[in-house]
Write a protein that holds these residues in place. Structure first.
Motif, PDB file in Angstrom:
ATOM      1  N   GLY A  89     -29.224 -22.960   6.969  1.00 43.89           N
ATOM      2  CA  GLY A  89     -28.151 -22.112   7.471  1.00 43.89           C
ATOM      3  C   GLY A  89     -26.866 -22.897   7.661  1.00 43.89           C
ATOM      4  O   GLY A  89     -25.762 -22.405   7.364  1.00 43.89           O
ATOM      5  N   ALA A  92     -25.329 -23.506   4.247  1.00 47.63           N
ATOM      6  CA  ALA A  92     -24.749 -22.272   3.709  1.00 47.63           C
ATOM      7  C   ALA A  92     -23.436 -21.918   4.406  1.00 47.63           C
ATOM      8  O   ALA A  92     -22.443 -21.587   3.746  1.00 47.63           O
ATOM      9  CB  ALA A  92     -25.742 -21.120   3.844  1.00 47.63           C
ATOM     10  N   ASP A  93     -23.418 -21.990   5.735  1.00 47.23           N
ATOM     11  CA  ASP A  93     -22.231 -21.587   6.487  1.00 47.23           C
ATOM     12  C   ASP A  93     -21.098 -22.601   6.380  1.00 47.23           C
ATOM     13  O   ASP A  93     -19.924 -22.239   6.520  1.00 47.23           O
ATOM     14  CB  ASP A  93     -22.582 -21.376   7.961  1.00 47.23           C
ATOM     15  N   ARG A  98     -23.794 -18.465   1.015  1.00 42.70           N
ATOM     16  CA  ARG A  98     -25.163 -17.945   0.988  1.00 42.70           C
ATOM     17  C   ARG A  98     -25.714 -17.794  -0.424  1.00 42.70           C
ATOM     18  O   ARG A  98     -26.863 -18.128  -0.701  1.00 42.70           O
ATOM     19  CB  ARG A  98     -25.216 -16.610   1.742  1.00 42.70           C
ATOM     20  N   THR A 101     -26.612 -21.172  -1.976  1.00 39.80           N
ATOM     21  CA  THR A 101     -27.729 -21.779  -1.248  1.00 39.80           C
ATOM     22  C   THR A 101     -29.046 -21.111  -1.639  1.00 39.80           C
ATOM     23  O   THR A 101     -30.063 -21.792  -1.836  1.00 39.80           O
ATOM     24  CB  THR A 101     -27.511 -21.659   0.273  1.00 39.80           C
ATOM     25  N   CYS A 166     -30.614 -17.347   4.534  1.00 39.45           N
ATOM     26  CA  CYS A 166     -29.484 -16.844   3.749  1.00 39.45           C
ATOM     27  C   CYS A 166     -29.761 -15.477   3.133  1.00 39.45           C
ATOM     28  O   CYS A 166     -28.850 -14.652   3.014  1.00 39.45           O
ATOM     29  CB  CYS A 166     -29.135 -17.844   2.646  1.00 39.45           C
ATOM     30  N   SER A 484     -25.727 -17.148   9.112  1.00 40.82           N
ATOM     31  CA  SER A 484     -26.934 -17.777   8.540  1.00 40.82           C
ATOM     32  C   SER A 484     -27.619 -18.639   9.590  1.00 40.82           C
ATOM     33  O   SER A 484     -28.852 -18.654   9.704  1.00 40.82           O
ATOM     34  CB  SER A 484     -26.573 -18.622   7.313  1.00 40.82           C
TER      35      SER A 484
END
Length: 562
Positions: A89, A92-93, A98, A101, A166, A484
């Motif tokens: 997460g 991704a963030d 997202r 990932t 995600c 995420s």
């Protein structure tokens, strides 16, 4: 002819399409895009549970581990698999987003499943010998094969760590919370998400587990790999329909939150002088009283930090929103410990009981986990279509009951499931004693496996309340840039719960083993799983009381704080 507002192709703020153009509501997102993502999750859960649900049986047979050691191995791996989403997460963030990932995590996932299938194929030559040996530990495979198996298993955990937080957040992103119609659809999304992937889990428990126990382990581990490959293809097919969230020019939320904490610590002795109008109004607001020490971050930087960007009220609110989650997270751990039992000791109980459905066919013990999925599939429509409207008419809450009320209800049901599990296990031990089978660990106890169904069903009902509630709560209550990570926090509850379960098993196994038979003896007829279940029921009640204390004082994030 002028176009009326109803006919306009409205764009969605903060989202773009696959060509990086403003996303239009009519051509992107919504249930069409969410359907691709839900299908991916169904396939991923099929693959994951194809490995995890019967893992304890593979470890105690082909790899020759004891019951307690196998339970610890399963809990440790499951805990790792559900803690790694915190890292996924974050990546991704903060970096990849997202979509990318999910793509890269899927590749790692498929590689792990492929290597896992290879390791099982190398070990399969020893299976017949292990099954014919009374003590499984005497026929363990070579060390290299064991290392390859666990390396592959943890590679799957890494892939799941990027995939899991995600996919659900990306699915929820397909609905615009500012649009009344889509906002209602988003609330239902979390229910139907859990409904759909429960169907995938059930299919895996029926098909894959049967293949593993009645055909061979190689095919049983290979099918999840093929299904996960298909999931990646489905995900890519939906790329043209998705809405992709775009980040503004704001700083990384982790940097903003870190700055608030550092600034508050530096200013903790300073007096609130010379504040701007917005900050002064916030200081007087009653809602600012919670975690009041963080309000000091709004003061002007000292000489050491002069020239650095000031903290804003929104930054302080983001930090407080995260801190408010900690007590809810911590008091949910008792529930997570119970959650981990369904793939370990519940399964080992079932192995000892009469599993005959009809002459010549025995249901695999791990397949009884399908009753959790069936309970979820049956209860979610009842909850969404009957319970919520009825509760809404009484409470006036659009969701029927609050997210925290939903989570707490599941905790109560969870404690009840452990109490019933303890009573059923006490009955099983009594039957074994009556028929003189206490010292026959491989004998089938003349007690139907259907006795275990109530505890599985109650676990499923508890999941509808608590697991879905945790998903929605952590997604909704974290800052928007950390969605995420928010879903990773819910998963980390399950992960830490698995580690705590492993720790409990290890401590209790050593403590009780000193004074006779361990509660988790390889011969379950000499074990005391009933006492362990009573202990878990008590821990769940204590956890619920602590949760109730913090939930009653919880301040929900305001809609405009997103």
């Amino acid at each position: 002819m002028a176009t009326t507002p109803l006919m306009e192709d409205v764009t969605v703020d903060g989202s773009v399409d696959y060509k990086s153009r403003p996303a239009h509501r009519s051509s992107s997102g919504g249930w069409r895009s969410a359907s691709f993502i839900i299908a991916v999750e169904v396939a991923e859960r099929f693959a994951y549970y194809g490995i995890s649900s019967n893992l304890i049986s593979y470890l105690t047979s082909s790899l020759g581990q004891s019951t307690a050691s196998a339970a610890e191995s399963v809990n440790t791996w499951s805990g790792t698999a559900t803690l790694l989403p915190l890292l996924g997460g974050f990546v991704a963030d903060s970096f990849l987003g997202r979509y990318r990932t999910i793509f890269f995590a899927s590749l790692i996932y498929i590689l792990g499943l492929g290597l896992l299938t290879l390791s099982v194929a190398l070990t399969s030559t020893d299976v017949s010998e292990c099954e014919s040996t009374k003590n499984g530990t005497s026929c363990s495979p070579p060390l290299f094969q064991v290392i390859l198996f666990f390396f592959s298993l943890y590679l799957v955990a890494v892939g799941q760590g990027g995939h899991k937080p995600c996919v659900q957040a990306f699915g929820a992103d397909q609905f615009n919370a500012l649009d009344p119609k889509e906002s209602g659809a988003k609330r239902s999304f979390f229910n139907w998400w859990y409904f759909s992937f429960s169907a995938g889990i059930n299919l895996s428990l029926i098909v894959v587990v049967y293949i593993q126990e009645n055909l061979n382990w190689v095919l049983g581990f290979g099918i999840p790999c093929i299904v996960m490959l298909a999931a990646l293809l489905v995900f890519l097919l939906g790329s043209r329909t998705y809405r992709y969230s775009i980040k503004g020019n704001e700083q990384n939320p982790f940097i903003r939150i870190g700055r608030v904490i550092v600034r508050a610590a530096r200013n903790w002795r300073s007096a609130p002088l010379g504040l701007a109008a917005e900050e002064e109004t916030y200081m007087c607001d009653q809602s600012s009283e919670q975690f009041k020490f963080l309000n000091k971050a709004l003061l002007a930087p000292d000489s050491i930090m002069e020239g650095q960007e000031k903290c804003r009220v929104s930054d302080v609110n983001e930090t407080k929103a995260l801190l408010r989650l900690i007590p809810i997270w911590a008091t949910s751990l008792a529930y997570a410990i119970v959650f981990s039992q369904t793939t370990t000791f519940f399964t080992k109980q079932g192995v000892t009981m009469d599993r005959t459905i009809f002459t010549g066919f025995k249901i695999p013990a791990a397949s009884l986990q399908t009753f959790i999925g069936f309970a979820i599939i049956l209860f979610i429509p009842i909850y969404d279509r009957i319970f919520v409207p009825l509760a809404r008419s009484l409470t006036g809450n659009p969701s029927g009951i609050t997210m925290l009320q939903r989570i707490g209800t599941g905790m109560i049901v969870s404690a009840l499931s452990m109490a019933i599990a303890a009573l059923v296990e006490k009955k099983r031990l009594k039957v074994a004693e009556e028929y003189g089978m206490v010292d026959e660990p491989n004998a089938t106890i003349p007690m139907s496996i259907w006795w275990l169904v109530p505890q599985y069903v109650l676990c499923g009902v508890a999941d509808v309340f608590t697991i879905v509630g945790l998903q929605e709560f952590f997604y909704d209550q974290v800052p928007e840039g950390l969605r995420s990570v928010g879903l990773s926090l819910y998963l980390s509850v399950i992960g830490v719960g698995n580690f705590l379960s492993s720790f409990l098993v290890s401590v209790i196994d050593k403590a009780t083993g000193k004074y006779g038979h361990s509660w988790f003896a390889n011969n379950l007829n000499r074990a005391h799983l009933d006492l362990f279940y009573w202990l878990l029921a008590g821990l769940t009640v204590v956890g619920f009381l602590a949760y109730l204390h913090f939930a009653r004082s919880y301040i929900y994030k305001r809609a405009n704080e997103s």
